[in-house]
Motif scaffolding. Structure first.
Motif: not given
Lengths: 244, 244
Positions: A22-47
């Protein structure tokens, strides 16, 4: 559903680590957002691991599932076109649905970078730990050899760890000097919370004569956190390789 | 009054250039503040050039006058202890009172760094210009040779320049490839406003086949800004050496 594995690299300076929080921007969050933009799906990413705030990755893996496949080249080019400059996609592979970026990983390699030049280097301060005294390469190399093996590294982990089994196998450990930069490189089947940063702190104590190499095995076996070195800062730590 | 010359280095990413200005923090401002803390005097600092916002310096010189001398080692250690991580003092010398960091300088060398790797590199994005097409080392080397000489570089400077004499002598110009990083290195008795960034932009046009090496002398002699290449971004530019 199709599963894809992404190989990425990132400069962790401006992120609060991998894991969404909750307290700051993370790599996982950025990747999820960009993958969702790209695929037009709600994508979860597991590291493959949860790197701490400020830690970098020369190589990091994560997997995601999508309903509508794209060619892997489209994931690589598409993501690199919209990701910020400090995150890059190096590769993308389609994998079987039981492949898991974290559980399938057999081992990892980290690098901790020290800078011990006489003259301060403003370009390296963000990416290395500047130490006031020259690293003693010989003592640290000897320390590295002692660390290799299967031990209970309970004393070399933060009390915040969540796992019960604290036995890990260090398969390789060495230093490599590149001018005034000393890379402390360590490979294991897994690492406990803060383990690399504490081992690097112990290496620094050995270099400075505060800890004797003859005591290392006793310190490990004591399982006492306070007998090992300090937890060094995150900004000089790099996840370097993940083995599958 | 005693005059001292400081040799410093800085990562310009977070600064609005050298010169004090109302809209953002500058290197000059930070140095003045820290020198005033150290000497308990109100110290003004004069730099060897006005680097633009975002430009870095491997080597930059500035002079200042103080009433109460300190040993040079005290300036070096004292400043490095209180300066932010992205500015470092490399050396300090006492100089005669007629020495001037800017007017005494006989020449300067800049480096412009290109990255042309196939795989994006998040650690280099902040410090190089990522170009989509491989740099043609041969064409750019030929371009470098053509740039050496005494010319009116009016067409290779921003219209915001404040000087009237636009004749400069380029004494050396070459490229050096280090893997996927191409360092474009240029030395002259002086540079006009934006001159290096425009010459680097012209080199890039030559590399991409947009400008022909046979036209370079005509382009210089035309004195027309629009015949030269674009002004490339500041973040890949380094003041590398200053000659006294």
């Amino acid at each position: 559903m199709s599963r894809f594995l992404l190989k990425i690299s990132y400069d962790g300076t401006n992120y609060h680590g991998w894991q969404v929080q909750p307290n700051g921007i993370t790599i996982q969050q950025v990747l999820c957002e960009k993958l969702s933009v790209l695929t037009k799906e709600n994508v979860g990413v597991t590291g493959c691991s949860r790197t701490d705030a400020g830690v970098h990755a020369n190589e990091f893996f994560c997997h995601f599932d999508v309903h509508h496949e794209l060619p892997v080249s489209a994931f690589i080019k598409g993501l690199n076109a919209i990701l910020p400059d400090d995150i890059a996609v190096l590769n993308c592979l389609q994998v079987s649905n039981d492949f898991h970026a974290r559980y399938t990983a057999k081992g990892k390699q980290y690098i901790y970078k020290f800078y011990d030049g006489d003259i301060p280097n403003p370009f390296l301060k963000r990416y290395t730990l500047t130490v006031p005294k020259k690293i003693n390469d010989e003592l640290v190399s000897e320390f590295c050899k002692k660390m290799i093996g299967r031990y209970d590294f309970c004393g070399f982990s933060s009390s915040k760890r969540t796992v019960e089994d604290t036995v890990r196998t260090i398969t390789a450990c060495e230093i490599e000097r590149q001018g005034d930069v000393v890379c402390f490189k360590i490979t294991a089947d897994g690492f406990l919370y803060n383990m690399v940063r504490i081992i690097a702190g112990t290496a620094l104590d050995v270099s400075n004569g505060k800890i004797c190499n003859d005591d290392i095995i006793n310190i490990i076996n004591s399982k006492q956190r306070d007998r090992a070195g300090a937890t060094l800062p995150a900004h000089a730590l790099y996840l370097n390789k993940v083995f599958y």
